[in-house]
Design an enzyme around this catalytic site. Structure first.
Site, PDB file in Angstrom:
ATOM      1  N   SER A  55      51.848 -16.800  46.186  1.00 48.77           N
ATOM      2  CA  SER A  55      51.618 -17.820  45.167  1.00 48.77           C
ATOM      3  C   SER A  55      50.675 -18.917  45.651  1.00 48.77           C
ATOM      4  O   SER A  55      50.588 -19.213  46.846  1.00 48.77           O
ATOM      5  CB  SER A  55      52.955 -18.446  44.763  1.00 48.77           C
ATOM      6  OG  SER A  55      53.796 -17.484  44.185  1.00 48.77           O
ATOM      7  N   GLN A  64      13.607 -10.801  -5.588  1.00 47.59           N
ATOM      8  CA  GLN A  64      13.416 -11.355  -6.931  1.00 47.59           C
ATOM      9  C   GLN A  64      12.987 -12.811  -6.768  1.00 47.59           C
ATOM     10  O   GLN A  64      13.779 -13.690  -6.491  1.00 47.59           O
ATOM     11  CB  GLN A  64      14.716 -11.260  -7.734  1.00 47.59           C
ATOM     12  CG  GLN A  64      14.573 -11.723  -9.182  1.00 47.59           C
ATOM     13  CD  GLN A  64      15.912 -11.766  -9.911  1.00 47.59           C
ATOM     14  OE1 GLN A  64      16.970 -11.822  -9.283  1.00 47.59           O
ATOM     15  NE2 GLN A  64      15.874 -11.747 -11.233  1.00 47.59           N
ATOM     16  N   ARG A 115      28.341 -23.190  -6.729  1.00 47.69           N
ATOM     17  CA  ARG A 115      29.733 -23.647  -6.726  1.00 47.69           C
ATOM     18  C   ARG A 115      30.427 -23.426  -5.382  1.00 47.69           C
ATOM     19  O   ARG A 115      31.503 -23.975  -5.142  1.00 47.69           O
ATOM     20  CB  ARG A 115      30.515 -22.945  -7.850  1.00 47.69           C
ATOM     21  CG  ARG A 115      30.266 -23.551  -9.218  1.00 47.69           C
ATOM     22  CD  ARG A 115      31.059 -22.836 -10.285  1.00 47.69           C
ATOM     23  NE  ARG A 115      30.408 -21.600 -10.702  1.00 47.69           N
ATOM     24  CZ  ARG A 115      30.950 -20.712 -11.525  1.00 47.69           C
ATOM     25  NH1 ARG A 115      32.169 -20.918 -12.002  1.00 47.69           N
ATOM     26  NH2 ARG A 115      30.298 -19.623 -11.866  1.00 47.69           N
ATOM     27  N   TYR A 150      27.345  -5.503  -7.978  1.00 48.96           N
ATOM     28  CA  TYR A 150      27.111  -6.929  -7.731  1.00 48.96           C
ATOM     29  C   TYR A 150      27.593  -7.299  -6.334  1.00 48.96           C
ATOM     30  O   TYR A 150      28.701  -6.921  -5.919  1.00 48.96           O
ATOM     31  CB  TYR A 150      27.819  -7.781  -8.794  1.00 48.96           C
ATOM     32  CG  TYR A 150      27.199  -7.599 -10.161  1.00 48.96           C
ATOM     33  CD1 TYR A 150      26.238  -8.485 -10.636  1.00 48.96           C
ATOM     34  CD2 TYR A 150      27.534  -6.504 -10.947  1.00 48.96           C
ATOM     35  CE1 TYR A 150      25.635  -8.309 -11.868  1.00 48.96           C
ATOM     36  CE2 TYR A 150      26.945  -6.310 -12.191  1.00 48.96           C
ATOM     37  CZ  TYR A 150      25.996  -7.207 -12.639  1.00 48.96           C
ATOM     38  OH  TYR A 150      25.397  -7.011 -13.859  1.00 48.96           O
ATOM     39  N   ASN A 155      32.931  -6.970 -20.707  1.00 46.34           N
ATOM     40  CA  ASN A 155      31.912  -6.294 -19.907  1.00 46.34           C
ATOM     41  C   ASN A 155      32.048  -6.751 -18.459  1.00 46.34           C
ATOM     42  O   ASN A 155      31.970  -7.941 -18.170  1.00 46.34           O
ATOM     43  CB  ASN A 155      30.526  -6.653 -20.454  1.00 46.34           C
ATOM     44  CG  ASN A 155      29.418  -6.317 -19.477  1.00 46.34           C
ATOM     45  OD1 ASN A 155      29.466  -5.291 -18.812  1.00 46.34           O
ATOM     46  ND2 ASN A 155      28.423  -7.188 -19.410  1.00 46.34           N
ATOM     47  N   ASN A 197      50.490  -6.964  43.802  1.00 52.00           N
ATOM     48  CA  ASN A 197      51.238  -8.101  43.267  1.00 52.00           C
ATOM     49  C   ASN A 197      50.436  -9.378  43.515  1.00 52.00           C
ATOM     50  O   ASN A 197      50.132  -9.698  44.669  1.00 52.00           O
ATOM     51  CB  ASN A 197      52.609  -8.230  43.913  1.00 52.00           C
ATOM     52  CG  ASN A 197      53.421  -9.360  43.278  1.00 52.00           C
ATOM     53  OD1 ASN A 197      54.111  -9.150  42.292  1.00 52.00           O
ATOM     54  ND2 ASN A 197      53.334 -10.547  43.854  1.00 52.00           N
TER      55      ASN A 197
END
Length: 456
Positions: A402, A73, A15, A100, A166, A374
């Site tokens: 700059s 498994q 799902r 789980y 359960n 700077n």
């Protein structure tokens, strides 16, 4: 008796509609199964056994850093069959707790209580639900003693009216599992071997099966689809935020905070809305994190401010620093005390010295910056020549004007000065001024395009 934990994680999770095994879908930055493993570790068991099936190699690879006994498994034939696969690896003198891999919100205290009740006979975790549809129902005798569990598909209409369900989480001495699991059959609607069937067998053998109830049904909420995954995610985030607030953290809106890893906070920390923490994040005292920030594997020292819209990844922020807004600090960035990184600045493998400033629109990569430097707006370090990365060293007290381009490898010694608009390709000595730009020309009589007289 020593505890051993068996976690069932063999399901495909159809799902979820995903190629990823269900237990590897993520809540709070961790796979569902990892949440369960971490909770199990809190019980300090002798061993943790994880039963895997669908995508077993993928699951084992994702969680290889944990000390786990992996049990495969090969054929999924029910919870009883899954636990049976793990029994040979469990010591005979153990208590076995079954969890789980898609149920991540069970509290440690709940499991401790369950294990405590299972020292001599099986114990089951139950819950009272307003709508118990889909769950196995608890069967009790006239005096209230638990005598068994009937699955929803096998229940009679009267049994389906029972609201005590359960949860699937149970504990029992290993000797009880060895005695009763081989007796469990699969004569039911699913044709599966149900683990809770051992409870009826134990009662028939004269044992008293005990039970304990959860505080909240969210503790036993399993994830089967994307909607449920989101529900668990929001509950997990709510728990995290609630705990932080109890510890003194000021959170603007707990519903708009996401912690996808671990977050450790000092005193008087403030976190604004829509902040995401990933990996391991540490915030010192008096740290403020503005809205819409992302911090991934970051350490922020006392008094520092992370302004809104900033993204920090694998960075170390010193005391009383200022970052952002709209800053991106990439891996390897280290800010010393009082450093400032401003808006639209990106750094990578950059060490910024005490009191230094990179305030606007700059890229500083593979660079060591000394104290009280700077760096002006629009400055970039050209650290990549198309093949290799190169380093830039900027000494104490340097001023970079700059729109400067610093071409690595490069050294600018302390008190050096780079004039605005320069492209620097060679070393700058102590106290030197470096200027590298075209000489300005002013052209008299120039006419702006589009303003000439076009008449004949």
């Amino acid at each position: 008796m020593k505890l051993e934990v068996v976690i069932l994680a063999a399901g495909q999770g159809k799902r979820m509609k995903s190629r990823l095994p269900k237990v590897l879908h993520v809540v709070g930055g961790m796979p569902l199964l990892e949440h369960v493993i971490r909770t199990a570790q809190g019980l300090e068991p002798r061993a943790i056994h994880v039963v895997v099936g669908h995508g077993s190699e993928q699951v084992q690879d994702a969680l290889a850093h944990y000390d786990i006994n992996w049990v495969v498994q090969e054929r999924q034939a029910g919870t009883g069959h899954a636990v049976l696969q793990a029994l040979p690896a469990i010591a005979d003198d153990s208590i076995v707790l079954v969890l789980y891999g898609d149920v991540p919100l069970t509290r440690l205290s709940t499991l401790q209580n369950l294990v405590q009740q299972a020292r001599t006979a099986p114990a089951l975790l139950t819950a009272e639900l307003q709508n118990p549809q889909g769950y196995g129902r608890i069967l009790r005798d006239k005096i209230g003693a638990l005598v068994g569990v009937v699955e929803d598909k096998d229940a009679t209409p009267i049994q389906r009216d029972i609201r005590e369900i359960n949860t699937g989480l149970l504990a029992a001495p290993q000797r009880d599992f060895l005695a009763y699991l081989p007796q469990v059959g699969n004569d039911n609607q699913q044709g599966e071997y149900y683990l809770p069937d051992i409870l009826g067998l134990a009662v028939a053998n004269g044992k008293t099966v005990s039970s304990c109830a959860v505080e909240s049904e969210l503790e036993i909420f399993g994830v089967n689809d994307r909607v449920q995954l989101n529900h668990v995610e929001r509950e997990y985030q709510h728990r995290q935020a609630e705990q932080l607030m109890r510890e003194g953290v000021n959170i603007a809106d707990p519903a708009r905070l996401d912690i996808r890893g671990s977050l450790s906070c000092g005193e008087d920390v403030s976190i604004d809305i829509n902040v995401v923490f990933e990996g391991k994040v540490t915030l010192g005292n008096d740290v403020s994190v503005g809205a819409n920030c992302v911090l991934s594997d970051v350490s922020v020292a006392d008094g520092s401010v992370i302004h809104p819209m900033s993204h920090l990844q694998q960075a170390v922020i010193g005391k009383d620093c200022s970052v952002g807004p709209y800053a991106r600090l990439r891996s390897g960035t280290v800010l010393s005390e009082g450093a400032r990184i401003g808006n639209f600045v990106e750094t990578k493998k950059a060490s910024i010295g005490p009191g230094s400033k990179v305030n606007h629109l700059s890229y500083i990569g593979d660079c060591d910056v000394g104290a009280e430097v700077n760096i002006g707006a629009g400055t970039i370090t050209c650290n990549y020549d198309g093949v290799n990365k190169h380093k830039t060293d900027i000494g104490k007290g340097v001023f970079v004007g700059s729109n400067s381009t610093l071409v690595a490898p490069l050294q600018i010694e302390e008190q050096g000065f780079v004039a605005a608009g320069s492209t620097i390709t060679g070393s700058v000595g102590k106290g030197e001024l470096a200027v590298s730009r075209a000489r300005q020309r002013n052209i008299e009589g120039w006419v702006r395009p589009g303003t000439r007289d076009t008449k004949d």
